[in-house]
Design a protein around this motif. Sequence first.
Motif, PDB file in Angstrom:
ATOM      1  N   VAL A  96       2.484   1.670  -3.485  1.00 21.60           N
ATOM      2  CA  VAL A  96       1.526   2.167  -4.478  1.00 21.60           C
ATOM      3  C   VAL A  96       1.303   3.662  -4.285  1.00 21.60           C
ATOM      4  O   VAL A  96       1.299   4.432  -5.253  1.00 21.60           O
ATOM      5  CB  VAL A  96       0.196   1.384  -4.383  1.00 21.60           C
ATOM      6  CG1 VAL A  96      -0.897   2.059  -5.180  1.00 21.60           C
ATOM      7  CG2 VAL A  96       0.395  -0.051  -4.845  1.00 21.60           C
ATOM      8  N   GLU A  97       1.145   4.083  -3.031  1.00 18.00           N
ATOM      9  CA  GLU A  97       0.916   5.506  -2.753  1.00 18.00           C
ATOM     10  C   GLU A  97       2.128   6.347  -3.161  1.00 18.00           C
ATOM     11  O   GLU A  97       1.991   7.380  -3.817  1.00 18.00           O
ATOM     12  CB  GLU A  97       0.620   5.692  -1.265  1.00 18.00           C
ATOM     13  CG  GLU A  97       0.273   7.105  -0.894  1.00 18.00           C
ATOM     14  CD  GLU A  97      -0.048   7.243   0.588  1.00 18.00           C
ATOM     15  OE1 GLU A  97       0.128   8.352   1.097  1.00 18.00           O
ATOM     16  OE2 GLU A  97      -0.461   6.253   1.209  1.00 18.00           O
ATOM     17  N   MET A  98       3.320   5.905  -2.786  1.00 18.47           N
ATOM     18  CA  MET A  98       4.533   6.662  -3.119  1.00 18.47           C
ATOM     19  C   MET A  98       4.775   6.685  -4.632  1.00 18.47           C
ATOM     20  O   MET A  98       5.174   7.708  -5.183  1.00 18.47           O
ATOM     21  CB  MET A  98       5.749   6.075  -2.405  1.00 18.47           C
ATOM     22  CG  MET A  98       5.772   6.355  -0.928  1.00 18.47           C
ATOM     23  SD  MET A  98       5.719   8.118  -0.538  1.00 18.47           S
ATOM     24  CE  MET A  98       7.251   8.659  -1.195  1.00 18.47           C
ATOM     25  N   SER A  99       4.531   5.578  -5.295  1.00 14.32           N
ATOM     26  CA  SER A  99       4.757   5.572  -6.742  1.00 14.32           C
ATOM     27  C   SER A  99       3.763   6.480  -7.461  1.00 14.32           C
ATOM     28  O   SER A  99       4.127   7.157  -8.428  1.00 14.32           O
ATOM     29  CB  SER A  99       4.702   4.149  -7.294  1.00 14.32           C
ATOM     30  OG  SER A  99       3.434   3.590  -7.065  1.00 14.32           O
ATOM     31  N   SER A 100       2.521   6.535  -6.985  1.00 14.34           N
ATOM     32  CA  SER A 100       1.563   7.449  -7.626  1.00 14.34           C
ATOM     33  C   SER A 100       1.962   8.902  -7.391  1.00 14.34           C
ATOM     34  O   SER A 100       1.838   9.738  -8.286  1.00 14.34           O
ATOM     35  CB  SER A 100       0.144   7.193  -7.120  1.00 14.34           C
ATOM     36  OG  SER A 100       0.010   7.590  -5.782  1.00 14.34           O
ATOM     37  N   LYS A 101       2.472   9.199  -6.194  1.00 16.20           N
ATOM     38  CA  LYS A 101       2.940  10.571  -5.930  1.00 16.20           C
ATOM     39  C   LYS A 101       4.140  10.908  -6.812  1.00 16.20           C
ATOM     40  O   LYS A 101       4.242  12.034  -7.312  1.00 16.20           O
ATOM     41  CB  LYS A 101       3.314  10.737  -4.455  1.00 16.20           C
ATOM     42  CG  LYS A 101       2.116  10.786  -3.537  1.00 16.20           C
ATOM     43  CD  LYS A 101       2.537  10.950  -2.100  1.00 16.20           C
ATOM     44  CE  LYS A 101       1.330  10.979  -1.179  1.00 16.20           C
ATOM     45  NZ  LYS A 101       1.739  11.105   0.232  1.00 16.20           N
TER      46      LYS A 101
ATOM     47  N   ASN B 286       0.829  -1.207   0.000  1.00 24.52           N
ATOM     48  CA  ASN B 286       0.000   0.000   0.000  1.00 24.52           C
ATOM     49  C   ASN B 286       0.865   1.259   0.000  1.00 24.52           C
ATOM     50  O   ASN B 286       0.587   2.214  -0.727  1.00 24.52           O
ATOM     51  CB  ASN B 286      -0.946   0.009   1.203  1.00 24.52           C
ATOM     52  CG  ASN B 286      -2.033  -1.030   1.088  1.00 24.52           C
ATOM     53  OD1 ASN B 286      -2.366  -1.469  -0.002  1.00 24.52           O
ATOM     54  ND2 ASN B 286      -2.587  -1.432   2.214  1.00 24.52           N
ATOM     55  N   GLY B 287       1.912   1.260   0.806  1.00 20.66           N
ATOM     56  CA  GLY B 287       2.821   2.406   0.838  1.00 20.66           C
ATOM     57  C   GLY B 287       3.543   2.594  -0.486  1.00 20.66           C
ATOM     58  O   GLY B 287       3.725   3.722  -0.954  1.00 20.66           O
TER      59      GLY B 287
END
Length: 133
Positions: free
Chosen positions: A46-51, A43-44
């Motif tokens: 995915v969030e960091m890669s989208s940012k 989850n982390g």
Amino acid sequence: QQRPQDLPQDFWDLVRAAKDSPEELTVLEICASLKTYTEYMLNGFVEMSSKLVQHNMVFQFMEELEMCCRERFEGSISALFPVDAKAVRRKAELEDKIKQLSQVKDMLSNLYVGTPPLKRARSYQDRVARQGT
């Protein structure tokens, strides 16, 4: 902490079967912890890669926009920010009014203004004496 409904039924069957073996229970606890940590990490990630993708897209857009503007206006700042004649005229009027008000202020500050004489403060005895007469 892992919720029971998040783990598959097969896992709970293994836990019930291994309830008498501390070594097997320890291995199962480690497996449950690894599953939980893996989910958090995914989850982390995915969030960091989208940012990161959004960040790179914004910078790429800014660079392309800057190059487009440079080509379009060819460095001419006056085309981007034309002089507003109305604003220039209003500024001059305001500066003139400020100058006039400064002159009035200087004239007023040079005037002699006398202060009225101070009345003598009445003491308690003076008031009593006046009331008695």
